[in-house]
Each structure stands twice: as structure tokens, then as C-alpha cells.
Motif scaffolding. Structure first.
Motif, PDB file in Angstrom:
ATOM      1  N   TYR A 129     -57.573   4.971  96.603  1.00  0.00           N
ATOM      2  CA  TYR A 129     -58.988   5.021  96.979  1.00  0.00           C
ATOM      3  C   TYR A 129     -59.353   6.308  97.715  1.00  0.00           C
ATOM      4  O   TYR A 129     -60.524   6.528  98.027  1.00  0.00           O
ATOM      5  CB  TYR A 129     -59.347   3.828  97.860  1.00  0.00           C
ATOM      6  N   TYR A 130     -58.353   7.154  97.984  1.00  0.00           N
ATOM      7  CA  TYR A 130     -58.581   8.381  98.739  1.00  0.00           C
ATOM      8  C   TYR A 130     -58.600   9.551  97.767  1.00  0.00           C
ATOM      9  O   TYR A 130     -57.562   9.983  97.278  1.00  0.00           O
ATOM     10  CB  TYR A 130     -57.480   8.546  99.794  1.00  0.00           C
ATOM     11  N   THR A 131     -59.781  10.061  97.466  1.00  0.00           N
ATOM     12  CA  THR A 131     -59.957  11.108  96.466  1.00  0.00           C
ATOM     13  C   THR A 131     -60.575  12.347  97.107  1.00  0.00           C
ATOM     14  O   THR A 131     -61.122  12.285  98.210  1.00  0.00           O
ATOM     15  CB  THR A 131     -60.858  10.612  95.324  1.00  0.00           C
ATOM     16  N   PRO A 132     -60.512  13.503  96.437  1.00  0.00           N
ATOM     17  CA  PRO A 132     -61.075  14.726  97.010  1.00  0.00           C
ATOM     18  C   PRO A 132     -62.572  14.600  97.285  1.00  0.00           C
ATOM     19  O   PRO A 132     -63.300  13.921  96.556  1.00  0.00           O
ATOM     20  CB  PRO A 132     -60.807  15.777  95.920  1.00  0.00           C
ATOM     21  N   PHE A 133     -63.030  15.255  98.341  1.00  0.00           N
ATOM     22  CA  PHE A 133     -64.450  15.299  98.655  1.00  0.00           C
ATOM     23  C   PHE A 133     -64.724  16.575  99.432  1.00  0.00           C
ATOM     24  O   PHE A 133     -63.804  17.216  99.966  1.00  0.00           O
ATOM     25  CB  PHE A 133     -64.892  14.068  99.448  1.00  0.00           C
ATOM     26  N   GLU A 134     -65.993  16.963  99.489  1.00  0.00           N
ATOM     27  CA  GLU A 134     -66.379  18.232 100.093  1.00  0.00           C
ATOM     28  C   GLU A 134     -67.341  18.020 101.255  1.00  0.00           C
ATOM     29  O   GLU A 134     -68.198  17.138 101.216  1.00  0.00           O
ATOM     30  CB  GLU A 134     -67.013  19.143  99.038  1.00  0.00           C
ATOM     31  N   ILE A 135     -67.159  18.843 102.291  1.00  0.00           N
ATOM     32  CA  ILE A 135     -68.053  18.867 103.447  1.00  0.00           C
ATOM     33  C   ILE A 135     -68.410  20.325 103.675  1.00  0.00           C
ATOM     34  O   ILE A 135     -67.593  21.108 104.147  1.00  0.00           O
ATOM     35  CB  ILE A 135     -67.396  18.279 104.706  1.00  0.00           C
ATOM     36  N   GLY A 136     -69.627  20.715 103.310  1.00  0.00           N
ATOM     37  CA  GLY A 136     -70.002  22.115 103.420  1.00  0.00           C
ATOM     38  C   GLY A 136     -69.113  22.989 102.556  1.00  0.00           C
ATOM     39  O   GLY A 136     -68.977  22.763 101.349  1.00  0.00           O
ATOM     40  N   GLU A 137     -68.479  23.965 103.182  1.00  0.00           N
ATOM     41  CA  GLU A 137     -67.601  24.888 102.453  1.00  0.00           C
ATOM     42  C   GLU A 137     -66.151  24.423 102.421  1.00  0.00           C
ATOM     43  O   GLU A 137     -65.275  25.158 101.953  1.00  0.00           O
ATOM     44  CB  GLU A 137     -67.683  26.282 103.082  1.00  0.00           C
ATOM     45  N   ILE A 138     -65.903  23.211 102.900  1.00  0.00           N
ATOM     46  CA  ILE A 138     -64.540  22.680 102.977  1.00  0.00           C
ATOM     47  C   ILE A 138     -64.349  21.595 101.923  1.00  0.00           C
ATOM     48  O   ILE A 138     -65.199  20.717 101.750  1.00  0.00           O
ATOM     49  CB  ILE A 138     -64.257  22.091 104.376  1.00  0.00           C
ATOM     50  N   ALA A 139     -63.220  21.643 101.243  1.00  0.00           N
ATOM     51  CA  ALA A 139     -62.824  20.579 100.316  1.00  0.00           C
ATOM     52  C   ALA A 139     -61.564  19.923 100.863  1.00  0.00           C
ATOM     53  O   ALA A 139     -60.544  20.597 101.057  1.00  0.00           O
ATOM     54  CB  ALA A 139     -62.566  21.132  98.918  1.00  0.00           C
ATOM     55  N   ILE A 140     -61.650  18.625 101.148  1.00  0.00           N
ATOM     56  CA  ILE A 140     -60.490  17.862 101.605  1.00  0.00           C
ATOM     57  C   ILE A 140     -59.813  17.270 100.374  1.00  0.00           C
ATOM     58  O   ILE A 140     -60.423  16.496  99.628  1.00  0.00           O
ATOM     59  CB  ILE A 140     -60.895  16.746 102.576  1.00  0.00           C
ATOM     60  N   VAL A 141     -58.549  17.638 100.170  1.00  0.00           N
ATOM     61  CA  VAL A 141     -57.857  17.268  98.934  1.00  0.00           C
ATOM     62  C   VAL A 141     -56.556  16.547  99.266  1.00  0.00           C
ATOM     63  O   VAL A 141     -55.671  17.136  99.900  1.00  0.00           O
ATOM     64  CB  VAL A 141     -57.556  18.515  98.076  1.00  0.00           C
ATOM     65  N   PRO A 142     -56.406  15.273  98.870  1.00  0.00           N
ATOM     66  CA  PRO A 142     -55.121  14.587  99.054  1.00  0.00           C
ATOM     67  C   PRO A 142     -54.012  15.362  98.358  1.00  0.00           C
ATOM     68  O   PRO A 142     -54.214  15.920  97.275  1.00  0.00           O
ATOM     69  CB  PRO A 142     -55.359  13.229  98.377  1.00  0.00           C
ATOM     70  N   LYS A 143     -52.858  15.411  98.967  1.00  0.00           N
ATOM     71  CA  LYS A 143     -51.796  16.266  98.445  1.00  0.00           C
ATOM     72  C   LYS A 143     -51.287  15.821  97.085  1.00  0.00           C
ATOM     73  O   LYS A 143     -50.666  16.609  96.370  1.00  0.00           O
ATOM     74  CB  LYS A 143     -50.640  16.347  99.445  1.00  0.00           C
ATOM     75  N   TRP A 144     -51.581  14.592  96.701  1.00  0.00           N
ATOM     76  CA  TRP A 144     -51.128  14.091  95.400  1.00  0.00           C
ATOM     77  C   TRP A 144     -52.163  14.312  94.295  1.00  0.00           C
ATOM     78  O   TRP A 144     -51.968  13.891  93.169  1.00  0.00           O
ATOM     79  CB  TRP A 144     -50.782  12.602  95.498  1.00  0.00           C
ATOM     80  N   GLU A 145     -53.280  15.002  94.649  1.00  0.00           N
ATOM     81  CA  GLU A 145     -54.352  15.226  93.681  1.00  0.00           C
ATOM     82  C   GLU A 145     -54.415  16.695  93.260  1.00  0.00           C
ATOM     83  O   GLU A 145     -54.174  17.599  94.066  1.00  0.00           O
ATOM     84  CB  GLU A 145     -55.718  14.846  94.287  1.00  0.00           C
ATOM     85  N   ASN A 146     -54.730  16.941  91.985  1.00  0.00           N
ATOM     86  CA  ASN A 146     -55.061  18.279  91.511  1.00  0.00           C
ATOM     87  C   ASN A 146     -56.575  18.411  91.517  1.00  0.00           C
ATOM     88  O   ASN A 146     -57.277  17.610  90.905  1.00  0.00           O
ATOM     89  CB  ASN A 146     -54.524  18.500  90.096  1.00  0.00           C
ATOM     90  N   TYR A 147     -57.068  19.435  92.215  1.00  0.00           N
ATOM     91  CA  TYR A 147     -58.516  19.558  92.373  1.00  0.00           C
ATOM     92  C   TYR A 147     -58.884  21.031  92.375  1.00  0.00           C
ATOM     93  O   TYR A 147     -58.467  21.796  93.250  1.00  0.00           O
ATOM     94  CB  TYR A 147     -58.939  18.909  93.691  1.00  0.00           C
ATOM     95  N   ASN A 148     -59.658  21.450  91.400  1.00  0.00           N
ATOM     96  CA  ASN A 148     -60.096  22.831  91.297  1.00  0.00           C
ATOM     97  C   ASN A 148     -61.444  23.000  91.986  1.00  0.00           C
ATOM     98  O   ASN A 148     -62.391  22.259  91.716  1.00  0.00           O
ATOM     99  CB  ASN A 148     -60.212  23.242  89.830  1.00  0.00           C
ATOM    100  N   THR A 149     -61.537  23.967  92.872  1.00  0.00           N
ATOM    101  CA  THR A 149     -62.768  24.199  93.612  1.00  0.00           C
ATOM    102  C   THR A 149     -62.788  25.616  94.155  1.00  0.00           C
ATOM    103  O   THR A 149     -61.731  26.233  94.373  1.00  0.00           O
ATOM    104  CB  THR A 149     -62.904  23.202  94.788  1.00  0.00           C
ATOM    105  N   ASP A 150     -63.978  26.139  94.371  1.00  0.00           N
ATOM    106  CA  ASP A 150     -64.147  27.436  95.022  1.00  0.00           C
ATOM    107  C   ASP A 150     -64.250  27.290  96.535  1.00  0.00           C
ATOM    108  O   ASP A 150     -64.315  28.292  97.253  1.00  0.00           O
ATOM    109  CB  ASP A 150     -65.406  28.135  94.496  1.00  0.00           C
TER     110      ASP A 150
END
Length: 325
Positions: free
Chosen positions: A118-139
Motif C-alpha cells: 500500500y506504500y507507493t511513490p508520491f510527490e510533495i513539491g519538488e520531492i518524490a518519496i520513493v519506496p526502495k522496492w519501487e522503480n519510479y522515474n521522475t525529474d
């Protein structure tokens, strides 16, 4: 690993205060079970097609606050919790109910891992919080995180509020303290926003371990951080690590009661013109925190409020650096 689940009977009006006390006592995974919290299901039927009555009826009539801690020394921990609850009940003119405590031993059957789905990547402003087990492409600036059972996933309004407000400051080359660091998310985020170094501190061994691990996931150089285990207000050896003070920015995602106790510490350790981002405050106690910090020489620069939780950006009065636009 074996765990002790502790459950405290109380009332709806005091459940948040009881959860504060349990959190302060170092109990993890604190949650409130209150049938009254389901009243919204019936209050606006236009929002719901179907209500599972078995689900509603499955909630106990009584209100409970429960949480977990390691089984070792559980009898002392329960005794300390009982004393803290008694002290809180005497402090407030409220009916806390019975405050009866029950405890049971449970095995780790994978519950500590199941939440990850249930814990997936999400963004707050210029920050992306990414669980270490997830692949997440972001600028965005990526903060890789595995909170384990330490507090601080980023998706709670308190942690999210801290990350939101820290982006209003110029953190480049600033000296940071993350008090009650939990997973280390706040200090690590600050370092990735350009802070020069960060001192992390927590009373939980799980938090100590997870902060070190999360720093490694984010390739934080060891020379840019220290992680201290201990209560700086009661442990002289822990407090010795902060004798020099002179911090530019402090993070404290704690509770209203703990924040009040720390007002003198932060007033001394944060430099004039430096900032404190304080969170973990239920809205009912925000005036208490405001009053305490205003009396301690801080001024309110901004705040963030969501879902009944409040985060403050305070400044220690003095010369101002950076930006707080």
C-alpha cells in the motif's frame, strides 16, 4: 521476533491524547479503534452506494488505542505507560474512561512486511518519496525510503507538512538537526536539498537503524551525518552530542507535549534567525504549542494544516538568512 500488543480502553474524546502518550512511550504502530469514527458513513449517504453492516457491527462498542513494542522488558514498559496515562488524566479535566490496559504476546507473521503493497511513490513539491522496492522515474529530487516500523513514511500529514514547509527555506550549506528522526526522512530530504550536514536523534533503536539504512539508500556520505540514540532531555551522554548547537534548521515531528518540553533545548541550540519546523500537533493542542514557542523567543513564519494535524515553521528571532517566501 516476538511482540507485545498493548491495548488501552478510553473514550472518543480522549483517544488522541492517549495515542500521544503511547507514542511518547515508544510504542509503534499506534492506532485508534472507535466506532464513532464510522459515523461519516451514515452522515452523507449520497457519497456511498453500499455500507457493509457486518463491517460496522464488527467494530467494538468500546474505544481502544493499541500499539506494539518488542516483548523484551514489556512489564516495565507497561508499568511506565500506566504511570504516564495516570499523569495525563490528572492533567486534563476530561473523562478518559477506564484507561484499562491489556497486553498480549504476538508473533511476527509478516505483518511488518504486508503494508508495503500500500506504500507507493508520491510527490510533495519538488520531492518524490520513493519506496526502495519501487522503480519510479521522475525529474523530482528522489528520496528513497524504507521506513520499516519506524515512524516517517512521508504520506502522513505531519511528515508531509514538514517536507512542504522545508521547501520554503534555502537549505543549501545549512546545518540541520532532525530530532525524533524516525525513518530519517526529514533530515535525508534536507541533505538532498543541499544541507551541509545533519544530526539525527531518536530514542528508538529501530529508528537509529532505519535512519542509517535509508541514508545509505540515498548515498548520503557518512561525514555529512551523525545518528544519536538517546533522550537528550534526560540522558547527559546523549545531550553531550549537541553541546555546540548553532543549528540553522531543526525538524521536530513529535507530539505537542514533547515539543513543549523541547522548547528550551531548541531555543538554545538553534541560532538566532534559524528555523524550527515543528509537527505532530493535533489541532486541539496547536495553541498550546504556539504559546510555548512564542514565549521561548520564536515567531511564527508559516504553518501547514491538514486532516486535523498542524505543522509550524518557527524562526528564532535574530538575523535572517535565506528565503522564506
Amino acid at each position: 521476533m516476538k511482540w507485545c500488543e498493548v491495548k488501552v480502553e478510553t473514550r472518543s474524546e480522549t483517544a488522541d491524547l492517549v495515542s500521544d502518550v503511547m507514542f511518547e512511550a515508544g510504542i509503534d504502530g499506534v492506532e485508534i479503534t472507535d466506532r464513532n469514527n464510522l459515523s461519516f458513513l451514515a452522515s452523507d449517504s449520497s457519497r456511498w452506494d453500499y455500507i457493509d453492516e457486518d463491517f460496522v457491527n464488527g467494530y467494538p462498542e468500546k474505544v481502544f488505542v493499541r500499539g506494539l513494542f518488542e516483548l523484551e522488558n514489556h512489564e516495565k514498559k507497561i508499568a511506565d505507560l500506566k504511570a504516564a496515562l495516570k499523569e495525563t488524566a490528572e492533567l486534563f479535566t476530561l473523562d478518559f474512561g477506564t484507561l484499562e490496559i491489556s497486553a498480549s504476546e504476538i508473533e511476527d507473521d509478516g505483518w511488518a512486511e504486508n503494508w508495503k503493497k500500500y506504500y507507493t511513490p508520491f510527490e510533495i513539491g519538488e520531492i518524490a518519496i520513493v519506496p526502495k522496492w519501487e522503480n519510479y522515474n521522475t525529474d523530482k529530487i528522489k528520496v528513497i525510503l524504507d521506513p520499516g516500523i519506524a515512524f516517517g513514511t512521508g504520506n502522513h500529514p505531519t511528515t508531509g507538512g514538514c517536507i512542504e514547509l522545508m521547501q520554503k527555506l534555502d537549505l543549501k550549506d545549512r546545518k540541520i538537526i532532525d530530532m525524533g528522526c524516525g525513518s530519517g526522512i526529514l533530515g535525508i530530504t534536507a541533505l538532498k536539498l543541499g544541507a551541509s550536514n545533519c544530526d539525527f536523534c531518536d530514542i528508538s533503536e529501530d529508528a537509529y537503524r532505519m535512519t542509517l539504512e535509508n541514508a545509505a539508500y540515498n548515498s548520503i556520505p557518512q561525514e555529512k551525518m551523525r545518528v544519536i540514540l538517546g533522550d537528550v532531555l534526560s540522558d547527559a551522554s546523549a545531550a553531550e552530542n549537541f553541546k555546540d548547537g548553532d543549528y540553522d534548521v531543526a525538524f521536530a515531528n513529535l507530539t505537542a507535549g514533547i515539543l513543549a518540553a523541547f522548547s528550551g533545548f531548541f531555543g538554545e541550540k538553534i541560532k538566532n534567525g534559524g528555523y524550527l519546523i515543528a509537527s505532530g500537533i493535533i489541532s486541539e493542542r496547536k495553541r498550546e504549542v504556539e504559546k510555548t514557542y512564542l514565549a521561548s523567543g520564536f515567531e511564527i513564519i508559516g504553518n501547514y494544516e491538514k486532516d486535523g494535524w498542524v505543522t509550524y515553521l518557527f524562526r528564532n528571532k535574530g538575523p535572517v538568512y535565506g528565503s522564506d517566501n
